[in-house]
Every structure is written in C-alpha cells, then in structure tokens.
Design a protein around this motif. Sequence first.
Motif, short mmCIF file in Angstrom:
data_model
loop_
_atom_site.label_atom_id
_atom_site.label_comp_id
_atom_site.label_asym_id
_atom_site.label_seq_id
_atom_site.Cartn_x
_atom_site.Cartn_y
_atom_site.Cartn_z
N ALA A 128 -6.84 5.10 -2.77
CA ALA A 128 -7.21 6.41 -2.22
C ALA A 128 -7.44 6.30 -0.71
O ALA A 128 -7.03 7.17 0.06
N ASP A 240 3.91 6.80 -1.41
CA ASP A 240 2.73 6.19 -1.99
C ASP A 240 3.20 5.11 -2.95
O ASP A 240 3.60 5.39 -4.07
N GLN A 243 1.07 2.08 -6.77
CA GLN A 243 1.31 1.57 -8.12
C GLN A 243 2.64 0.83 -8.25
O GLN A 243 2.80 -0.05 -9.09
N LYS A 269 -3.55 -1.44 -5.29
CA LYS A 269 -3.47 -2.05 -6.62
C LYS A 269 -3.13 -3.56 -6.64
O LYS A 269 -4.03 -4.37 -6.55
C1 LIG Z 1 -3.99 4.27 -8.48
C2 LIG Z 1 -3.30 5.08 -7.48
C3 LIG Z 1 -3.97 5.57 -6.34
C4 LIG Z 1 -5.45 5.42 -6.15
O1 LIG Z 1 -5.86 4.10 -6.02
P1 LIG Z 1 -7.42 3.74 -6.09
O2 LIG Z 1 -7.44 2.28 -5.68
O3 LIG Z 1 -7.86 3.97 -7.50
O4 LIG Z 1 -8.12 4.61 -5.13
C5 LIG Z 1 -3.23 6.25 -5.40
N1 LIG Z 1 -1.91 6.43 -5.55
C6 LIG Z 1 -1.23 5.98 -6.62
C7 LIG Z 1 0.24 6.19 -6.73
C8 LIG Z 1 -1.90 5.29 -7.64
O5 LIG Z 1 -1.25 4.86 -8.72
#
Ligand SMILES: *Cc1c(COP(=O)(O)O)cnc(C)c1O
Length: 405
Positions: A128, A240, A243, A269
């Motif tokens: 985040a 983003d 993941q 992650k």
């Molecule tokens: C998990 C995730 C987030 C958030 O990550 P956190 O470390 O839980 O804040 C943001 N973007 C994507 C694509 C995610 O899978």
Amino acid sequence: MITNFRKGVYLTEETKGPQDPQARYDSVIGKDAKCVMQTYGRQPLVLSKGRGALVQDIYGREYIDCVAGIAVNNVGHCHPKVVRAIQAQAGELIHTSNLYYTEIQAELAENLVSVTGMERVFFCNSGAEAVEAAMKLARVVSGKSSFVAAEHSFHGRTIGALSVTHKSMYRDPFMPPVSSETAFVPYSDADAVRKAISKNTAAVILEPIQGEGGVNVPDAGYLKEVREICDETGTLLIFDEVQTGFGRTGTWFCKEHFGIEPDIMSMAKAIGGGFPMGAIAARDGISFERGQHASTFGGGPLACAAALASIEAIREEKLLERSKEMGAYFTEKLRNMARDDVVEVRGKGLMVGVEIKYPCGKFVDFARENGVLVNCTSDSVLRLVPPLVITKEQIDTVVDVIEQA
Ligand SMILES: *Cc1c(COP(=O)(O)O)cnc(C)c1O
C-alpha cells in the motif's frame, strides 16, 4: 518434519513443547479473540514453522503452502540464504536513518534497477505504501490529480490506495476517497481507458494480472494499447506489480510478458523473501525531488539484506524458469481434471486461479484438512500462489486434493 500429514495428527520431538498443543492452541485463539481487533477471517490454524513450500502447525501437522503469505514467500519459507543474511545483518546494524547512507541499501538499489529495467527506486515498507508513493509521484510529476483504475482492482488499504481500489467492501466504509475523481473502467478494455482519461488524469494504474480480483489475465493486446493511449494523451502509466513481481509469473516482473514498460511500478510482497519491504521504480526523467517523499524505515538494513539475499536466491536457483515450468505443469494438470464444476483455470507461471461454479470456502476447508493451504479470492476463485521452489510431487498432491475437494 512430518511428511505423512494425510494420516492425521503427529507430533515431532521439536513440536512437543512444554505444554500440550491443544492447550497452546486454545491459549492463542483466546488471546487473539480478546486482544486483537477482529479484522481477519482466520483459518483455524496456528502455524509455527516453515521450510521451502511447507509449513507446520503447533500440532506438528504439515501443509503444502499454496498461499505462501499471499505471494510473499517466493523463494520458499526460511530460505537459508535469507535467514543467514538477516542473522548476519542483525548483528551489524538493524536500523539507521535515511539521513545516512548504507552499503546494503546502495547494493540493493543497483540490483533492483537491474531487475526492473527502470532508472531509479524509492524504498518503503509495504504494498500500500508503494502504491501511495506511486500516486504521489504521478501527481507531483504531472501536476494533475486524478486516476483511472480498473474494476476489480486491488491496490491496498491505506486511504490513498483505497481511492484506486475498486471493491466496495474495502472502499465504501472509508469514503470519501482522497482522489474523488478516480474513474473505474472494465479491466481489459482499452477503449474504456481512452474514454476515461480527462485533462486532469495524472495516471492510469493497473495490475498487469489482477490478483485479489480473481487472477484475471488481460487480453493479449490490452496493456500495449493502454501504453499507446497513455503516450498519446500524455498520461503516466503505473503498473502495480506488488503481487506479480519477483518471479511469480515466470519472469522477474509480469510486464515482461507484454513487452511494454510502465512509467512507474510498485513492488512489495515477495521483495524481501518474507521480510516486509516495499519499493517503487520509475523510468528515466520521473523522480521525486529532495524532500518530496520519505520513510523512516524505508530501505532499512535488515530489509535490504533480506531482499538482496532473496534476489540472489532467485538468480542462483533459476526460480524464474522454475516458476514458468512448474506453472505450466500445475495449470495443465488442473485443466486435465476435467471437472464440470470448474469454470476456468488461468494465470501465468505460478500465479494460478481456478474459478469454480460456487463459493470456494468449503474447498479451502477440505484442502486444509487434507494438508494443503489454498486461498479463496473473489468468492469463487481458488488462488494458488505457492513458493516457486514447490516440487512436482507436491503439485501432484495439491491437484489430487483439489480434485477430491
Ligand atoms: C497485496 C497487494 C497490495 C497491498 O500490499 P500491502 O503490503 O498489503 O499493503 C497492493 N497491490 C497489490 C496488487 C497487491 O496484491
């Protein structure tokens, strides 16, 4: 470790603690219920150890972990290299401030620039936060304030990241958003992106494969077309990759499958081999200026040591190739189940989604009771994101259990 988890409950010498496991289990559940804000719908498991693709609970029962901390433990649980790096760094310097330089942060930055193909990085501590940094950077560089995001997107739980996260369960109780003008468009529809871009759009933000939204793989030409639209309209493109990064889809980053580059990308992650860390990377010409952003813990020595070790492990053990190969094997086997309650098996590398015709809660329970941890996302999609070190035999067992389920 016990390998024969299917025959029931066993105890290893290691896990026979001072108390019997039932008492320890009850104590944990009791303390959590009393003292922790009940935000998580937790599985009835108290985990205590992990190695490779396996985790063990306090009863000594072993599970093949197809959740992997939700796509975090890409190099496997307690990878010896990561463990050694954290232990060694902890004895040298755990924390300092970004008022000073460290060798380990500079070395990681150089490695991240190399694996992302971007120009520069900024370090933070979670997904985040990385999305927040990407949004701030897009605003400050473009001088515009609004965003275009996709339906079913997930970008994190902070107020800024929520502004571009679609699911109403995550969003609605916390409105109004920071960016009130986010336009949500159907995923994999480039025309919709074109129509949604206004004079005030700072950036389009997309997951190159949607994770939380149900392992949604976009159509072949989609991201390329979005890139072209962004170029034509002078809009920044944020991927983003929180993941999808670090080998999850069979390449360092998912963007490589589509042959295009974003302007800014977020990572977290799997970056630290299990240790919390986040980062953004941006292309040439896009950067914060002095004082525009900062983080107390961002790029701290322990996190950098863990991330560097994890990147080395991915290189040395050829985990990108492995993700590709094992992902193909896994997907093929799942498709061959030929069950008529399976709608679709999709994904790339070891990011696999199995959409079924009904809510998958009971599948998750059955799998757990049979030694396999899986996660259900978007109600009816089994998300399978095991450590990239998972073996063929372990995949065979997982498919077997899912088929029975
Ligand atoms: C998990 C995730 C987030 C958030 O990550 P956190 O470390 O839980 O804040 C943001 N973007 C994507 C694509 C995610 O899978």
